[in-house]
Motif scaffolding. Structure first.
Motif, mmCIF file in Angstrom:
data_model
loop_
_atom_site.group_PDB
_atom_site.id
_atom_site.type_symbol
_atom_site.label_atom_id
_atom_site.label_comp_id
_atom_site.label_asym_id
_atom_site.label_seq_id
_atom_site.Cartn_x
_atom_site.Cartn_y
_atom_site.Cartn_z
ATOM 1 N N VAL A 1 -20.115 -28.087 3.101
ATOM 2 C CA VAL A 1 -20.054 -26.702 2.639
ATOM 3 C C VAL A 1 -20.277 -25.251 3.594
ATOM 4 C CG1 VAL A 1 -21.206 -26.972 0.149
ATOM 5 C CG2 VAL A 1 -23.397 -26.994 2.545
ATOM 6 N N SER A 2 -20.002 -24.106 3.454
ATOM 7 C CA SER A 2 -19.595 -23.477 4.149
ATOM 8 C C SER A 2 -21.005 -23.453 5.381
ATOM 9 C CB SER A 2 -19.800 -21.931 4.163
ATOM 10 O OG SER A 2 -19.772 -20.864 4.639
ATOM 11 N N HIS A 3 -20.400 -23.479 6.749
ATOM 12 C CA HIS A 3 -22.003 -23.125 7.145
ATOM 13 C C HIS A 3 -22.603 -22.424 8.077
ATOM 14 C CE1 HIS A 3 -19.760 -26.733 10.115
ATOM 15 N NE2 HIS A 3 -20.057 -27.278 8.508
ATOM 16 N N LYS A 4 -21.706 -20.771 7.481
ATOM 17 C CA LYS A 4 -22.477 -19.113 7.495
ATOM 18 C C LYS A 4 -23.402 -19.079 5.772
ATOM 19 C CE LYS A 4 -18.975 -17.385 8.821
ATOM 20 N NZ LYS A 4 -17.743 -16.793 8.050
ATOM 21 N N LEU A 5 -23.250 -19.830 5.217
ATOM 22 C CA LEU A 5 -23.989 -20.395 4.169
ATOM 23 C C LEU A 5 -25.118 -21.294 4.176
ATOM 24 C CD1 LEU A 5 -21.395 -20.510 1.140
ATOM 25 C CD2 LEU A 5 -22.971 -18.054 0.993
ATOM 26 N N ALA B 1 -25.164 -27.846 8.764
ATOM 27 C CA ALA B 1 -23.737 -27.601 9.464
ATOM 28 C C ALA B 1 -23.910 -29.522 10.364
ATOM 29 C CB ALA B 1 -23.806 -27.033 10.583
ATOM 30 N N ASP B 2 -24.585 -30.143 10.214
ATOM 31 C CA ASP B 2 -24.652 -31.225 10.883
ATOM 32 C C ASP B 2 -24.230 -32.347 10.162
ATOM 33 O OD1 ASP B 2 -26.991 -31.592 9.965
ATOM 34 O OD2 ASP B 2 -28.109 -32.005 11.493
ATOM 35 N N THR B 3 -23.832 -31.917 8.537
ATOM 36 C CA THR B 3 -23.816 -33.014 8.128
ATOM 37 C C THR B 3 -22.385 -34.040 8.390
ATOM 38 O OG1 THR B 3 -24.092 -31.852 6.191
ATOM 39 C CG2 THR B 3 -22.763 -33.499 5.551
ATOM 40 N N GLY B 4 -21.738 -33.228 8.994
ATOM 41 C CA GLY B 4 -20.592 -35.134 9.854
ATOM 42 C C GLY B 4 -21.011 -35.967 11.128
ATOM 43 N N GLU B 5 -22.043 -34.985 11.985
ATOM 44 C CA GLU B 5 -23.128 -35.799 12.473
ATOM 45 C C GLU B 5 -23.847 -37.385 11.927
ATOM 46 O OE1 GLU B 5 -24.837 -34.003 15.204
ATOM 47 O OE2 GLU B 5 -26.009 -35.541 16.652
#
Lengths: 313, 313
Positions: free
Chosen positions: A53-57, A62-66
């Motif tokens: 989802v949006s890293h801003k929200l 934000a680290d889900t990919g990693e």
């Protein structure tokens, strides 16, 4: 569907996604990894590790990919993530997930409040996600996670016919599974039995998981009637984390520890070790020190009579 | 059996007996009365108001006689009490109870630890209690509450055949009902279904209530399978109070508030108002300020979708 089944029931651990999505604390990436490593070590074979989802929200995602890349290194773990739209799904595919879950609200007011999309707009997202998957990531499974199917805090009653209609639409759009989620903790046992029986009847092998919250204490009772209706995959979270932060007193998902105890005591193999879940629980507690954890088995222990399914009494 | 049935399911409220027996705080008699008055006002039609035991051992039960007399003034309430021996039963009869429950452990080591009696000695007590009842108090019901039937912390596994054998012995001794109690919170759904099915099969109309603790979070799941086995009377306690004070983290009985929600949502009338239970809960909280209360419905509310059985959706 989904991963290899060395057990009778698949428990899909959703804590890393469901709770971290709703909590404002950002857990350090290294700590998340240790938690997920512990979950895998306890025998959990499917883990929903985050949301795209949006890293801003949701900066805590934000680290889900990693995290996905890390989870893929754990042997025997099927790695899933939530993706509410095409953009998120593309990120999820690129990160290497093995399954994505698209949340689709049967309640249109909830859909608008939650993802700012009408039903027609959601269908278009699903269509594009399936097209992208078919073209570029044919091995990845796509699940539609139907939400608010047992009722909605905004709309109130959600008609069962509307749930089935939505399930058929999802099947026609080409998803691999349709799960039913009790987003707000309204589900009750007979309703659960009716809806999953109809889902199985109408969709056959595409009928997917049950996602229950324990908001009103009915979680394991709902599991019983879902089992009776043929459900074999249950979402749960370690310590019962997850759930809506805007519902005071409402607890989160059904508790993995208590669910494993229930299922194993009924002779249903889960492949999960309660003792090792308690190790993961300690890691979780250290990572979210201010969050309440739920469940009875962690305090009470399994008792003298308990044995795992298949083990001798 | 027992009282007039204006509902599908009889909830027997055991909080005033089960918790006050295990807590060291003595609740003032006037406060106990208010609590019981509130329970009756919420629609509970059977209340186990106390134990007739040694005042030296359990000073918090010294006012049980006065409480019984008070409860008998409440219209529509069937007043029951626990009596572990002939002496206690005589006191209970004299106080005016409408039913007594004699706790009889299927586990003999537990019987020795709990009431310092062998099985043979307990049978003799039951025989004498029945004789006393028959001679002097023919209108009073006598229930044998078989304890440790799902397992025992001392003995471990309790054989189902031993439970049934004990049930038959109690029937032969002339009790009016035989209930099954999960004294230590070991019961699991399939076991519950098996035992109550056998009890009903063997004892017919004498098969009585289910007494579950929620120690391991399986309470309402156990209720579901007990319903399926034909049980129509469930013990429960407001706020889930009760249970063993020597098992850290173990919660008490199944929670009346959550049980009413479960049953009514399944279309089973209890005659109990959840809203009014919350009034009684406030009274209880004031009377036991340092004791934890349990349950999900009090925090979460019934939700927009809920309606009582028989009411229109």
């Amino acid at each position: 569907m989904s991963n290899q089944k060395t057990s009778d029931i698949l428990i899909s651990e959703v804590g890393p996604r469901d709770r971290l999505q709703s909590v404002s604390t950002t857990m350090p990436t290294a700590h998340k990894k240790q938690w997920i490593r512990d979950l895998a070590a306890a025998g959990l074979r499917e883990i929903e590790v985050g949301s795209f989802v949006s890293h801003k929200l949701l900066p805590q995602m934000a680290d889900t990919g990693e995290i996905v890349a890390f989870a893929r290194t754990l042997p025997g773990v099927f790695v899933t993530a939530l993706a509410p739209n095409l953009h998120g799904a593309q990120d999820a595919f690129q990160a290497g997930v093995q399954k994505i879950t698209i949340p689709v609200s049967v309640s249109e007011p909830h859909s608008l409040a939650n993802v700012n999309k009408t039903h027609a707009q959601m269908f278009e997202q699903v269509r594009q996600i399936i097209a992208c998957r078919n073209a570029h990531y044919p091995a990845v499974l796509v699940e539609a996670g139907l939400s608010t199917v047992f009722g909605c805090t905004i709309q109130g009653v959600v008609e069962e016919d509307d749930v089935l209609r939505m399930a058929h639409t999802m099947a026609e759009l080409g998803v691999d599974e349709v799960g039913l989620a009790d987003t707000v903790g309204y589900a009750t046992p007979l309703q659960v039995h009716r809806l999953f029986t109809r889902l199985k009847h109408d969709l056959g092998e595409l009928a997917g998981s049950a996602h229950f919250h324990n908001t009103r204490g009915q979680g394991l009772a709902n599991v019983l009637t879902a089992l009776d209706a043929g459900v074999t995959t249950f979402d749960a979270s370690l310590g019962g984390i997850g759930g809506c932060p805007y519902a005071p007193g409402a607890s989160g998902n059904i508790v993995t520890e208590d669910l494993v105890y229930l299922l194993e005591s009924m002779g249903l193999r889960t492949g999960v070790s309660i003792e090792k879940l308690l190790v993961a629980r300690e890691t979780l507690k250290q990572g979210l020190p201010n969050e309440p954890l739920y469940g009875f088995i962690p305090d009470a222990g399994v008792g003298k009579n308990f044995h795992y399914a298949g083990e001798k009494a």
